[in-house]
Design an enzyme around this catalytic site. Sequence first.
Site, mmCIF file in Angstrom:
data_model
loop_
_atom_site.group_PDB
_atom_site.id
_atom_site.type_symbol
_atom_site.label_atom_id
_atom_site.label_comp_id
_atom_site.label_asym_id
_atom_site.label_seq_id
_atom_site.Cartn_x
_atom_site.Cartn_y
_atom_site.Cartn_z
ATOM 1 N N GLU A 225 0.752 -1.231 -0.085
ATOM 2 C CA GLU A 225 0.016 0.218 -0.080
ATOM 3 C C GLU A 225 1.086 1.204 0.003
ATOM 4 O O GLU A 225 0.731 2.247 -0.670
ATOM 5 C CB GLU A 225 -0.701 -0.066 1.148
ATOM 6 C CG GLU A 225 -1.884 1.006 1.112
ATOM 7 C CD GLU A 225 -2.805 0.818 2.343
ATOM 8 O OE1 GLU A 225 -2.733 0.074 3.033
ATOM 9 O OE2 GLU A 225 -3.798 1.895 2.749
HETATM 10 N N1 LIG Z 1 -8.419 12.031 -2.716
HETATM 11 C C1 LIG Z 1 -8.264 10.672 -2.461
HETATM 12 N N2 LIG Z 1 -8.546 10.260 -1.367
HETATM 13 C C2 LIG Z 1 -8.832 9.061 -1.072
HETATM 14 C C3 LIG Z 1 -8.743 8.123 -1.851
HETATM 15 N N3 LIG Z 1 -8.842 6.919 -1.725
HETATM 16 C C4 LIG Z 1 -8.868 7.141 -0.045
HETATM 17 N N4 LIG Z 1 -8.838 8.302 0.220
HETATM 18 C C5 LIG Z 1 -8.944 9.035 1.380
HETATM 19 O O1 LIG Z 1 -8.446 8.130 2.376
HETATM 20 C C6 LIG Z 1 -8.897 8.378 3.721
HETATM 21 C C7 LIG Z 1 -9.471 6.980 4.190
HETATM 22 O O2 LIG Z 1 -8.725 6.086 4.042
HETATM 23 P P1 LIG Z 1 -9.226 4.493 4.029
HETATM 24 O O3 LIG Z 1 -8.961 4.122 2.490
HETATM 25 O O4 LIG Z 1 -10.621 4.581 4.355
HETATM 26 O O5 LIG Z 1 -8.330 3.958 5.109
HETATM 27 P P2 LIG Z 1 -7.596 2.660 5.257
HETATM 28 O O6 LIG Z 1 -8.246 1.523 4.962
HETATM 29 O O7 LIG Z 1 -7.027 2.609 6.876
HETATM 30 O O8 LIG Z 1 -6.484 2.628 4.101
HETATM 31 C C8 LIG Z 1 -9.886 9.386 3.370
HETATM 32 O O9 LIG Z 1 -9.502 10.604 3.681
HETATM 33 C C9 LIG Z 1 -10.289 9.228 2.092
HETATM 34 O O10 LIG Z 1 -10.728 10.551 1.507
HETATM 35 C C10 LIG Z 1 -8.589 8.544 -3.480
HETATM 36 O O11 LIG Z 1 -8.664 7.859 -4.273
HETATM 37 N N5 LIG Z 1 -8.681 9.807 -3.456
#
Ligand SMILES: Nc1nc2c(ncn2[C@@H]2O[C@H](COP(=O)(O)OP(=O)(O)O)[C@@H](O)[C@H]2O)c(=O)[nH]1
Length: 481
Positions: A225
Amino acid sequence: TYYRHHRYVPHFYRYRDHSANTENLLPEVANPEPVVPQPGMPTYPEIPEVFHPEPEVFHPIPEAFHPVPGVVHPAPEPYQLPEVFQPVLDASSPVNANRVFYGIMFDAGSTGSRIHIYKFIQKDPVELPVLDNEMYHAVKPGLSAYKDNPEEGGNTIRQLLKIAKKTVPEEDWKRTPVVLKATAGLRLLPEERANALLKEVRGVFDESPFFVPNNSVSIMNGAKEGVLAWVTVNFLTGHLYSNTRRTVGILDLGGGSTQITFLPKSKKTVQSAPPTYIAQFNLFKNTYQVYTHSYLGNGLYAARLATLGALGAEGLDWKVFTSSCLPKKFREDVTFGGTTYKVSGIPDGYAGYKLCYYEVMKVIKGIVHQPYEVKGSSVFYAFSYYFDRAVESGLIDGSRGGAIEVRDFKKRAKEVCNKMTKYRAVSPFLCMDMTYITCLLKEGFGFKDTTVLQLAKKVNNVETSWALGATFDYFRNLNIH
Ligand SMILES: Nc1nc2c(ncn2[C@@H]2O[C@H](COP(=O)(O)OP(=O)(O)O)[C@@H](O)[C@H]2O)c(=O)[nH]1
């Protein structure tokens, strides 16, 4: 739904020196690993490994790196040799005939599921395919919220796939790969729950008209990641070129996990790091060695619960978890990963920055490793919740992003915590979140107050996330180990 049109052609073509060493134009790929074709597997132009030379001293962010909306590519310096997207010189490839191909990447995050549909153009069989545009859409909550009802979780993916069907022309469906990678949300679930969700998604993919590669639905490991986000950001900022000897580090703060990745310039960083924090992958002719780590449970939402002492706690029906990071009169149920917790401020106690800082320290101290080198003057791109909280607290403009220093987070955290009522309308968790970010950066990673963070949601109209790197990885395995 965002439809992002942008063209990458120009930066390869405009700055390309056609008299340049042709050896570099048609690079010999180190370790060419033949892809074992699966029955019915379509063929694509191969995305090459990207060359990166020895790193040199990082510079402060030049003006040109600031993401300017609408600008095709910042082009920090004249590019000579295109190194990305080297096509396979196979005139019989259907892609060469069609010249356009797509890749669909799902990001199943802990707080939401997102679809990225990338369109690439192969202008000429001997020229480079270019990333033409990205289509992006997000839904909340993430798959892990459906841990007791995987079918419903599968439905959220089915909905997002409808967008893919509208975006990708029908004649391309069969050869357009669809891939889903899940991050912290599913990593944190008991294995059988996570597997049930993945199985459901596989079923949804199988009933779709798209090409479903082997292992198209999986949980991605944290190191990957971090590396893939690093590849995305350095690609989008124009750093992955043979004559660009600098790169930028990345800081990604998700809901469940947080990642740091950068290219060390000092051997001591590598030697003093825990061995699993050093990842290698091939970029064009070079093997690349980065410092990367994903802290599971240190994403913003998981950290909130840990600060409250709620993560993994029992007796959730009656227990109220309190914190001096929350407004005194605040009381609410919060749900993360499909579990609901009662949380509140301390009604007759104290609230404020100092107490809050001590509380969030518990989640960081002794857990987060300080790389030898972060005290230097490297440039880091920070996105996801770093970006969102910087916007919410008024540190940067949401449509433009911007560069701030680590100490700006601290200053604003103090202000937010000491004037909780003023910021409560924005979010009752803003004090906790800002303090956590400050603490993570300073006490966790060990950044200096003056370290510059470039905050960006998009770079050149493409989402800053690991998803683009993962699409490159699909088309051309980066061989991360
Ligand atoms: N701009 C943008 N933000 C993203 C994207 N994917 C995830 N995020 C951001 O990543 C954060 C959440 O991460 P998430 O994937 O839910 O958590 P994880 O599972 O811990 O990696 C939020 O602030 C989202 O807006 C993306 O493709 N573009």
